[in-house]
Scaffold this active site. Structure first.
Site, PDB file in Angstrom:
ATOM      1  N   ALA A   1      35.610  45.852  44.480  1.00  0.00           N
ATOM      2  CA  ALA A   1      34.628  45.489  43.464  1.00  0.00           C
ATOM      3  C   ALA A   1      35.275  45.074  42.148  1.00  0.00           C
ATOM      4  O   ALA A   1      34.604  44.493  41.286  1.00  0.00           O
ATOM      5  CB  ALA A   1      33.684  46.656  43.212  1.00  0.00           C
ATOM      6  N   TYR A   2      36.556  45.362  41.940  1.00  0.00           N
ATOM      7  CA  TYR A   2      37.210  45.009  40.681  1.00  0.00           C
ATOM      8  C   TYR A   2      37.448  43.500  40.620  1.00  0.00           C
ATOM      9  O   TYR A   2      38.207  42.943  41.410  1.00  0.00           O
ATOM     10  CB  TYR A   2      38.547  45.740  40.530  1.00  0.00           C
ATOM     11  CG  TYR A   2      38.460  47.247  40.453  1.00  0.00           C
ATOM     12  CD1 TYR A   2      37.261  47.901  40.208  1.00  0.00           C
ATOM     13  CD2 TYR A   2      39.594  48.034  40.627  1.00  0.00           C
ATOM     14  CE1 TYR A   2      37.189  49.284  40.143  1.00  0.00           C
ATOM     15  CE2 TYR A   2      39.531  49.423  40.565  1.00  0.00           C
ATOM     16  CZ  TYR A   2      38.321  50.038  40.325  1.00  0.00           C
ATOM     17  OH  TYR A   2      38.260  51.413  40.266  1.00  0.00           O
ATOM     18  N   SER A   3      36.781  42.871  39.652  1.00  0.00           N
ATOM     19  CA  SER A   3      36.879  41.414  39.474  1.00  0.00           C
ATOM     20  C   SER A   3      36.603  40.675  40.779  1.00  0.00           C
ATOM     21  O   SER A   3      37.236  39.665  41.092  1.00  0.00           O
ATOM     22  CB  SER A   3      38.248  41.025  38.903  1.00  0.00           C
ATOM     23  OG  SER A   3      38.416  41.532  37.594  1.00  0.00           O
ATOM     24  N   ASP A   4      35.637  41.207  41.536  1.00  0.00           N
ATOM     25  CA  ASP A   4      35.213  40.589  42.788  1.00  0.00           C
ATOM     26  C   ASP A   4      36.384  40.321  43.729  1.00  0.00           C
ATOM     27  O   ASP A   4      36.475  39.268  44.373  1.00  0.00           O
ATOM     28  CB  ASP A   4      34.468  39.282  42.497  1.00  0.00           C
ATOM     29  CG  ASP A   4      33.600  38.836  43.674  1.00  0.00           C
ATOM     30  OD1 ASP A   4      33.253  39.686  44.513  1.00  0.00           O
ATOM     31  OD2 ASP A   4      33.289  37.636  43.751  1.00  0.00           O
ATOM     32  N   GLY A   5      37.296  41.293  43.826  1.00  0.00           N
ATOM     33  CA  GLY A   5      38.428  41.192  44.737  1.00  0.00           C
ATOM     34  C   GLY A   5      39.691  40.647  44.122  1.00  0.00           C
ATOM     35  O   GLY A   5      40.772  40.735  44.728  1.00  0.00           O
TER      36      GLY A   5
END
Length: 345
Positions: A60-64
């Site tokens: 989920a961090y920066s959408d991968g």
């Protein structure tokens, strides 16, 4: 660097872990940091030189993008380090099945994380939160299958309540499946709710604790005091904090800072280092996730180990940070001889 056993598993982890939520800085993480591959590689080498070989990220961090940057930054170093990542959440889901802890989603999420990280296995795979819509049996069987397939080595959870975790442990025991060896939780001098139920559970069930935001999103970093409050347009206001402002008592923060200032002067260590060191003396704590937006900040955080606050200094910080718990914990705290651990009242 000190290493501690992770819960009841045979895995040992360093007491400090580098969190990579600052890697990327897109898709909702703009306020966290914007570390790119070259700087990430330098930070990772600084950590390895200091004996820190655990690196934490999430899909989920920066959408991968955080996973992608971490994967590129550790090229050629994979056999020297441990990687922890997470599933369940998806900030930009394409369809209802693109999130949660179902077998369908976990298999797809794990494969996607492996590809972004450019590795054939994940050392610690966390459920980022509890999915109440998916049967616990389905989630744990899928995770056990991923372990059997060699895709992941250990499983852990994050942001569970006490009954979420205990139910999961019971199901794992019932069927002989792999169990959660750790819980990734929020815990700091400013936020001690973890002590009410999750810590005693961890003691009883041998579940280790990996602490996220041990400085309460920078509030305990040493910059903010009564005469220098958090700016209205600062990191918290820009969305750079996973901890809502309403979960913070600023009067308690300033009381804690008064004592931290005294102890920092006594020890010759920074306020942030003292706050981190206090956590390392708490039950079940295996590792603290330290974040850093700059290499200098990382170097400072790495100095939180190799020494200990005195019992008297720990007691002073305990007293400054105490808060009356909610029911039934304030009632239980009146009878300390019945409990493995209790928070102060």
């Amino acid at each position: 660097m000190e290493y501690r056993q992770l819960g009841g598993s045979g895995l040992y982890v360093p007491v400090l872990c580098l969190g990579t939520a600052t890697f990327g800085g897109t898709n909702g993480f703009e306020g966290w940091g914007h570390t790119q591959v070259d700087e990430a590689r330098r930070m990772i080498n600084l950590c390895l030189d200091a004996g820190v070989n655990l690196f934490d990220t999430a899909d989920a961090y920066s959408d991968g993008l955080s996973e992608t940057i971490l994967g590129k930054a550790v090229e050629g170093l994979r056999n020297k380090l441990l990687i922890s990542t997470k599933a369940t959440f998806n900030l930009n889901p394409e369809g209802r099945n693109a999130m949660g802890s179902s077998r369908f989603h976990l298999i797809e999420a794990c494969e996607a994380s492996l590809k972004r990280l450019n590795t054939d296995h994940i050392d610690i795979y966390h459920m980022h939160g509890f999915d109440a819509n998916t049967p616990v049996e389905e989630t744990l069987r899928a995770l056990d299958d991923l372990i059997t397939a060699g895709k992941i080595r250990y499983i852990a959870c994050s942001n569970f309540s006490g009954w979420h975790l205990m139910k999961a442990l019971s199901v794992s025991e019932r069927y002989g499946w792999s169990r959660y060896v750790a819980q990734q939780v929020h815990y700091s001098l400013l936020n001690r709710e973890f002590e009410w139920e999750l810590m005693p559970l961890g003691i009883d069930q041998k579940v280790g604790s990996i602490i996220w935001s041990p400085l309460s999103a920078g509030r305990l970093g040493g910059r903010y005091r009564r005469n220098n409050p958090i700016p209205a347009d600062g990191r918290v206001a820009r969305g750079g904090s996973p901890i809502p402002d309403e979960a913070t008592s600023y009067e308690r923060l300033y009381n804690i800072m008064d004592v931290l200032d005294e102890i920092a002067e006594e020890t010759g260590h920074s306020v942030a280092q003292c706050a981190l060191n206090w956590l390392l003396q708490r039950p079940t704590v295996s590792s603290l996730i330290i974040g850093a937006s700059t290499e200098e900040q990382l170097k400072q955080n790495l100095e939180a180990v190799g020494w200990n606050l005195t019992p008297e200094q720990v007691k002073r910080l305990d007293n400054a940070s105490q808060v009356t718990p909610i029911y039934p914990y304030w009632h239980q705290a009146q009878f300390p001889f019945f409990y493995l651990f209790r928070c102060q009242v």
